[in-house]
Design an enzyme around this catalytic site. Structure first.
Site, PDB file in Angstrom:
ATOM      1  N   HIS A  54      14.351  -9.610  -3.179  1.00 27.65           N
ATOM      2  CA  HIS A  54      13.479  -9.075  -4.216  1.00 27.65           C
ATOM      3  C   HIS A  54      14.384  -8.735  -5.409  1.00 27.65           C
ATOM      4  O   HIS A  54      15.612  -8.698  -5.271  1.00 27.65           O
ATOM      5  CB  HIS A  54      12.790  -7.811  -3.702  1.00 27.65           C
ATOM      6  CG  HIS A  54      11.595  -8.078  -2.830  1.00 27.65           C
ATOM      7  ND1 HIS A  54      10.723  -7.088  -2.447  1.00 27.65           N
ATOM      8  CD2 HIS A  54      11.136  -9.227  -2.284  1.00 27.65           C
ATOM      9  CE1 HIS A  54       9.765  -7.622  -1.695  1.00 27.65           C
ATOM     10  NE2 HIS A  54       9.990  -8.911  -1.580  1.00 27.65           N
ATOM     11  N   GLU A  56      15.179  -5.992  -7.034  1.00 20.48           N
ATOM     12  CA  GLU A  56      16.090  -4.844  -6.926  1.00 20.48           C
ATOM     13  C   GLU A  56      17.224  -5.131  -5.942  1.00 20.48           C
ATOM     14  O   GLU A  56      18.365  -4.708  -6.156  1.00 20.48           O
ATOM     15  CB  GLU A  56      15.312  -3.592  -6.475  1.00 20.48           C
ATOM     16  CG  GLU A  56      14.187  -3.168  -7.430  1.00 20.48           C
ATOM     17  CD  GLU A  56      12.863  -3.862  -7.120  1.00 20.48           C
ATOM     18  OE1 GLU A  56      12.854  -4.985  -6.559  1.00 20.48           O
ATOM     19  OE2 GLU A  56      11.822  -3.265  -7.429  1.00 20.48           O
ATOM     20  N   SER A  81       6.533  -2.185  -9.929  1.00 14.03           N
ATOM     21  CA  SER A  81       6.653  -1.074  -8.976  1.00 14.03           C
ATOM     22  C   SER A  81       7.304  -1.569  -7.678  1.00 14.03           C
ATOM     23  O   SER A  81       6.880  -2.578  -7.113  1.00 14.03           O
ATOM     24  CB  SER A  81       5.245  -0.529  -8.706  1.00 14.03           C
ATOM     25  OG  SER A  81       5.286   0.635  -7.923  1.00 14.03           O
ATOM     26  N   CYS A  83       8.549  -2.350  -3.921  1.00 19.33           N
ATOM     27  CA  CYS A  83       7.996  -2.364  -2.555  1.00 19.33           C
ATOM     28  C   CYS A  83       8.748  -1.347  -1.692  1.00 19.33           C
ATOM     29  O   CYS A  83       9.728  -0.746  -2.124  1.00 19.33           O
ATOM     30  CB  CYS A  83       8.126  -3.760  -1.944  1.00 19.33           C
ATOM     31  SG  CYS A  83       9.776  -4.100  -1.274  1.00 19.33           S
ATOM     32  N   CYS A  86      12.616  -2.086  -1.388  1.00 16.51           N
ATOM     33  CA  CYS A  86      13.384  -1.795  -2.604  1.00 16.51           C
ATOM     34  C   CYS A  86      13.376  -0.299  -2.901  1.00 16.51           C
ATOM     35  O   CYS A  86      14.361   0.255  -3.392  1.00 16.51           O
ATOM     36  CB  CYS A  86      12.836  -2.617  -3.760  1.00 16.51           C
ATOM     37  SG  CYS A  86      13.013  -4.397  -3.451  1.00 16.51           S
TER      38      CYS A  86
END
Lengths: 152, 152
Positions: A54, A56, A81, A83, A86
């Site tokens: 992902h 991040e 936003s 998950c 992350c």
């Protein structure tokens, strides 16, 4: 340019890059307490067949091995936003603040971040949302896979 | 051999492999609801200079891109109680159960997993603990870096 601008612009640049590559268009950037850009990255699910990169995570990975002190006072910028994975990464490394491009597409672990004393800022940036809208319209199955959800 | 054995043995094999490589000796394995080994991996902080390849993340990454349905009913085996990032990964992918080799060295997000309806089993396996004891004695600074803590 303020630190806020440097981090958010880098995250948005990464999201656009992900979009250009045909990937999930989410980007992230990590900025130290001193305003130094420590790393940046974007979601690599499609490009690398990755289940964990992902935005991040990609950003933290690109920043490389750092002592715990590097994350203290740092801000994680992300265009969407975060998950649960992350969110947990931000909690584990104890960043000070998470700045989120938008949370209309998806709301992740914002309350959990706050419960751990991490400041959460949501910008509701139109471009971040537009990138996701376009992607989800074109490739809904890839988006739902990315967040561990059944296709809707 | 029971499913439990297959998963735990694979995770322990990975932890031993990490130890042989001079890395943080934590391993993980993901087993589907049907008892199929979907992936396994070990912590790669030292080997890959990675800030994110904890054992569970490494395992999920090695399992590759999977539809959400593959994680339903699955069990994540890990030789050490999972940190917040790895806890979040299990929550995001909605595994059914997390089986932990030991939690005497470190207690991660077990309560958070339970709050999300994920079953948590702790085996308190001596070998898992011994691998960590030896590693932390030899390389304390690498261990604390791995969990985002200042060296103690």
């Amino acid at each position: 340019m303020s630190t806020e601008d440097i981090g958010f612009k880098a995250a948005l640049h990464e999201a656009r890059q992900g979009s250009h590559e045909g990937g999930v268009p989410i980007g992230a950037a990590l900025v130290s307490a001193e305003g130094k850009l420590l790393g940046q990255g974007h979601n690599m699910r499609i490009q690398n067949k990755s289940a964990t990169l992902h935005a991040e995570i990609s950003c933290l990975e690109n920043a490389g091995r750092l002592p715990a002190s590097s994350y203290r006072g740092a801000t994680m910028y992300t265009t969407l936003s975060p998950c649960d994975m992350c969110t947990g990464a931000c909690v584990m490394y104890k960043v000070k603040r998470v700045v989120i491009g938008e949370n209309k597409t998806f709301v992740g672990g914002e309350e959990y971040l706050k419960s751990k004393g991490i400041e959460v800022v949501v910008l509701q940036n139109d471009e971040c949302q537009d990138l996701m809208k376009k992607f989800i319209k074109e490739k809904p199955e890839d988006w739902y896979e990315d967040i561990g959800e059944e296709d809707k």
